[in-house]
Design an enzyme around this catalytic site. Sequence first.
Site, short mmCIF file in Angstrom:
data_model
loop_
_atom_site.label_atom_id
_atom_site.label_comp_id
_atom_site.label_asym_id
_atom_site.label_seq_id
_atom_site.Cartn_x
_atom_site.Cartn_y
_atom_site.Cartn_z
N ARG A 34 -9.30 8.04 -1.06
CA ARG A 34 -10.26 8.51 -0.06
C ARG A 34 -11.14 9.61 -0.63
NH1 ARG A 34 -10.23 7.77 5.46
NH2 ARG A 34 -8.75 6.21 6.20
N GLU B 94 -11.22 -9.05 3.10
CA GLU B 94 -9.93 -8.70 3.70
C GLU B 94 -10.19 -8.55 5.19
OE1 GLU B 94 -7.35 -5.79 1.86
OE2 GLU B 94 -6.65 -5.10 3.82
N ASN C 143 0.85 -1.19 0.00
CA ASN C 143 0.00 0.00 0.00
C ASN C 143 0.90 1.25 0.00
OD1 ASN C 143 -1.46 2.28 0.96
ND2 ASN C 143 -3.08 0.93 1.68
N HIS D 137 -5.61 3.61 -1.68
CA HIS D 137 -6.92 3.95 -1.13
C HIS D 137 -7.26 5.37 -1.60
CE1 HIS D 137 -9.49 4.28 2.85
NE2 HIS D 137 -10.18 4.61 1.76
N HIS E 249 -3.91 -4.17 7.67
CA HIS E 249 -4.05 -2.98 8.52
C HIS E 249 -3.20 -3.12 9.78
CE1 HIS E 249 -5.82 0.94 9.17
NE2 HIS E 249 -5.54 0.69 10.43
N ARG F 207 -7.04 12.86 0.78
CA ARG F 207 -5.97 13.34 1.66
C ARG F 207 -4.60 12.83 1.23
NH1 ARG F 207 -7.30 10.11 7.23
NH2 ARG F 207 -9.32 11.08 6.87
N THR G 251 -8.37 3.96 8.87
CA THR G 251 -9.60 3.16 8.82
C THR G 251 -9.85 2.46 10.16
OG1 THR G 251 -9.01 2.77 6.53
CG2 THR G 251 -10.82 1.47 7.42
N HIS H 172 0.94 6.26 1.74
CA HIS H 172 1.68 7.24 2.54
C HIS H 172 2.89 7.83 1.82
CE1 HIS H 172 -1.30 6.85 5.47
NE2 HIS H 172 -1.09 5.56 5.61
N GLU I 229 -8.68 0.49 -3.09
CA GLU I 229 -9.52 0.57 -1.89
C GLU I 229 -10.39 1.81 -2.00
OE1 GLU I 229 -6.73 -1.45 1.52
OE2 GLU I 229 -6.75 0.72 1.38
C1 LIG Z 1 -8.28 0.41 4.38
C2 LIG Z 1 -6.93 0.46 4.93
O1 LIG Z 1 -6.67 -0.17 5.93
C3 LIG Z 1 -5.87 1.26 4.26
O2 LIG Z 1 -6.40 2.15 3.38
C4 LIG Z 1 -4.96 1.90 5.22
O3 LIG Z 1 -5.73 2.31 6.29
C5 LIG Z 1 -4.12 3.04 4.68
O4 LIG Z 1 -4.84 4.20 4.44
P1 LIG Z 1 -5.25 5.28 5.59
O5 LIG Z 1 -4.03 5.57 6.41
O6 LIG Z 1 -5.77 6.43 4.82
O7 LIG Z 1 -6.33 4.66 6.42
N1 LIG Z 2 -5.96 -2.62 3.81
C1 LIG Z 2 -4.81 -2.41 4.62
C2 LIG Z 2 -3.76 -1.70 3.88
O1 LIG Z 2 -3.85 -1.52 2.68
C3 LIG Z 2 -2.55 -1.21 4.56
O2 LIG Z 2 -2.77 -0.76 5.85
P1 LIG Z 2 -1.50 -0.21 6.71
O3 LIG Z 2 -0.40 -1.24 6.59
O4 LIG Z 2 -1.07 1.09 6.07
O5 LIG Z 2 -2.03 -0.08 8.11
#
Ligand SMILES: CC(=O)[C@@H](O)[C@H](O)COP(=O)(O)O
Ligand SMILES: NCC(=O)COP(=O)(O)O
Length: 240
Positions: free
Chosen positions: A45, A151, A7, A43, A191, A49, A101, A10, A70
């Site tokens: 959003r 998930e 993911n 994701h 997550h 953001r 989330t 960030h 996402e």
């Molecule tokens: C759904 C989820 O778990 C991810 O999208 C993760 O939370 C990273 O994105 P956020 O930090 O914006 O929640």
């Molecule tokens: N769905 C969880 C994800 O994509 C990553 O979450 P995180 O590792 O950033 O908490």
Amino acid sequence: MPTLGVNIDHIATIRQARRTVEPDPVAAAVLAELGGADGITVHLREDRRHIQDRDVRLLRQTVRTHLNLEMAATDEMVAIALDIQPDYVTLVPEKREEVTTEGGLDIVSQLDRMNEVVDKLQSADIPVSLFIDAENAQIEASVKTKAKFIELHTGRYAEAHNEASRQNELKILSQGAKQALASGLRVNAGHGLTYWNVYPVAGIPGMEELNIGHTIVSRAALVGLERAVREMKQAIHGEL
Ligand SMILES: CC(=O)[C@@H](O)[C@H](O)COP(=O)(O)O
Ligand SMILES: NCC(=O)COP(=O)(O)O
């Protein structure tokens, strides 16, 4: 062992801190794939953001593994997904004021809406995953939607304050995965997973993909993204 969806939200968080053009999530995806990522997760959003519409459009063209989008189950997001055609969509709950989330989607209380959204996306050949807590009722409702995946939200496991509660949360995740697999769902998780807590979750039988972001981007800031992804693959395999 499960595959790794990296993911890269960030990476975009750093860019949006200055509303500038760097670092570019598109470049990050290339480096993540060079480091061994099996998929790229973003994701989009509603408040934009971090990830922007432009990122998702470009990633659709550049990602060589698979792209997991996402998103909230809103009409706006469904239209974007139908247009961009990610390899799969993960439906997640969203609150504007949350830092990240919090908890899984409540499929039980929104079954009609979830049925409608899953049907729209899957009719367009976009498999759907539902981001839920590992609870019996949510898994049963997920089966009813005919989504291909769930998930499991690993936040409670990741935040457990002692070993006993961590083991208890791991058991809940394992039981949830077992129930879902027996009902024909494919099972991902994510997550809050880190280099230090990922291995037991990776060992849950039938676990297909782990979506991991924050810990990888944090390490990448210090050691580089390719190495951070490579080390996460090692952690998943118990080799770190
Ligand atoms: C759904 C989820 O778990 C991810 O999208 C993760 O939370 C990273 O994105 P956020 O930090 O914006 O929640
Ligand atoms: N769905 C969880 C994800 O994509 C990553 O979450 P995180 O590792 O950033 O908490």
